[in-house]
Design an enzyme around this catalytic site. Structure first.
Site, PDB file in Angstrom:
ATOM      1  N   SER A 116       0.815  -1.213   0.000  1.00 33.12           N
ATOM      2  CA  SER A 116       0.000   0.000   0.000  1.00 33.12           C
ATOM      3  C   SER A 116       0.851   1.267   0.000  1.00 33.12           C
ATOM      4  CB  SER A 116      -0.918   0.016   1.224  1.00 33.12           C
ATOM      5  OG  SER A 116      -0.155  -0.028   2.415  1.00 33.12           O
ATOM      6  N   HIS A 137      -2.445  -2.903  -6.301  1.00 34.68           N
ATOM      7  CA  HIS A 137      -2.882  -2.630  -4.934  1.00 34.68           C
ATOM      8  C   HIS A 137      -4.411  -2.699  -4.801  1.00 34.68           C
ATOM      9  CE1 HIS A 137      -3.539   0.409  -1.482  1.00 34.68           C
ATOM     10  NE2 HIS A 137      -3.386  -0.810  -0.994  1.00 34.68           N
ATOM     11  N   GLU A 149      -5.372  -0.062  -7.634  1.00 36.66           N
ATOM     12  CA  GLU A 149      -4.333   0.814  -8.169  1.00 36.66           C
ATOM     13  C   GLU A 149      -3.282  -0.038  -8.892  1.00 36.66           C
ATOM     14  OE1 GLU A 149      -4.165   4.501  -4.987  1.00 36.66           O
ATOM     15  OE2 GLU A 149      -3.127   2.654  -4.451  1.00 36.66           O
ATOM     16  N   ASN A 187      -3.651   6.389  -0.505  1.00 32.18           N
ATOM     17  CA  ASN A 187      -3.008   6.546   0.798  1.00 32.18           C
ATOM     18  C   ASN A 187      -2.204   7.830   0.922  1.00 32.18           C
ATOM     19  OD1 ASN A 187      -3.889   4.372   2.397  1.00 32.18           O
ATOM     20  ND2 ASN A 187      -2.614   2.971   1.227  1.00 32.18           N
TER      21      ASN A 187
END
Length: 385
Positions: A116, A137, A149, A187
């Protein structure tokens, strides 16, 4: 094509479920046999629930389960066409796994990490054939969350990126392309949702329940930041923030909060331990928010402009396209609107004014306005979303 998943935790078993549902034979690897046993037990319960709800037929559920082969020896996945690693967020451990994988699989096998926040380039560098390594991801829970992702490293061949994207698109997921920078899209852009909420709390402007109320009821977010941090786990959320902070050379924009660090140190991790920002003990009464409209709007707009600023900066640094940034935030963390679309509604000039007011108050680089947002305010333009 055979798919291998490394790691039988919640994320790994979820990815295995997706691949098996799409008709792939799947190897689920974990060096701990008990972890495999636990994962398959949970998967059986999930599939049984889907049958009970009428979302799957019994035969289909049995077929999905039957396509997953648990293995505890890496050598057994040698005929895989795609390997997705979903183990602990430790760069050295991941690099060691990728080194070993490369010696086992065929030269055209794609090697992917579900990390991540770690550098895909660093992971790829562990392999001699680094051009076939990239990030894929997923978000938790993987079978339910639509967003994935796709993160090519600087070494990744374009054909590998496109092939991996096509595979995941074929699994019914929504893919976005992200540059290999700390936190990728979600993130990175989401940090102020937690960080600025914690800052407001630490300054004594509002309590946990009031901040959550403002973001949920006035902002339309599915969960308030503190409820969400308790759901994720304060240990996990703090570690991601700290990782991004360090990876950005200690940029104050991503600075972690002592409040969260202390909760993590105390073992007050949230739902999984029964206590975090809230108590989850049986019979515990949730604290009442202070439902003052003016205060709530101040909280919402302070956090919101910080989120918009982060999204604008991600676009400025070409982390992803405007459309992919907004798609990532609506489908990856269920934001009520894309942040760049939200900026269009508020107006770039309004966002810049709010950020400059915060900067003038605190004189901290944390509140610096993105050059792109400032330029758009000057030119009176909008984001192309």
């Amino acid at each position: 094509m055979k798919v291998a998943v490394i790691g039988a935790g919640a994320m790994g078993s979820g990815i295995a479920q997706i691949a098996a549902t799409q008709g792939h034979s799947v190897y689920l690897y974990d060096k701990f046999p008990q972890a495999l046993e636990k994962a398959l037990g949970k998967l059986k319960k999930i599939l049984n629930r889907l049958v009970e709800k009428g979302r799957l037929g019994q035969e289909e559920a049995e077929a999905i389960y039957g396509r997953i082969e648990p293995i505890s020896e890496l050598e057994k996945l040698a005929d895989s066409g795609l390997v997705i690693e979903a183990i602990v967020e430790n760069l050295e451990i991941k690099k060691a796994v990728f080194q070993e994988l490369e010696s086992l699989v065929a030269k055209d096998c794609i090697l992917a990490s579900n990390t991540s926040s770690l550098s895909i380039a660093s992971i790829a560098a562990a392999c001699q054939q680094s051009e076939r390594v990239l990030g894929i991801h997923f978000f938790n829970p993987a079978p339910l969350m639509k967003l994935v992702e796709i993160i090519p490293a600087v070494q990744t061949a374009d054909v590998v990126t496109q092939k991996a994207k096509a595979i995941i698109d074929g699994w019914g997921k929504l893919t976005v392309l992200a540059k290999d920078t700390p936190g990728f899209i979600v993130n990175r852009v989401a940090r102020p949702f937690y960080g600025e909420a914690l800052r407001i709390l630490e300054e004594g402007i509002a309590d946990v329940a009031t901040i959550d109320w403002a973001m949920k009821e006035l902002g339309g977010f599915r969960m308030g930041p503190f409820t969400l941090m308790d759901y994720i786990g304060n240990d996990i959320n703090y570690t991601v923030t700290e990782t991004v902070f360090k990876a950005f050379y200690y940029d104050p924009r991503y600075k972690p909060a002592f409040t969260q660090k202390r909760l993590a140190e105390a073992g007050f991790l949230g739902r999984k331990t029964g206590r975090g920002y809230y108590s989850y003990a049986e019979g515990a009464t949730a604290p009442a928010p202070q439902k003052e409209e003016l205060l709530g709007q101040q909280i919402l707009h302070r956090i919101l402009v910080m989120l918009i600023n982060e999204a604008a900066d991600a676009l400025f640094w070409q982390v992803a396209s405007a459309k992919d940034i907004d798609l990532a935030m609506t489908k990856g963390v269920n934001y009520p609107k894309g942040l760049l679309a939200w900026a269009n509604e508020l107006g770039a000039a309004h966002c810049v004014e709010q950020l400059d007011a915060l900067y003038d108050t605190y004189r901290e680089d944390r509140y610096r306005c993105s050059p792109l947002l400032r330029r758009m305010a000057q030119e009176n333009t909008s984001f192309d979303v």
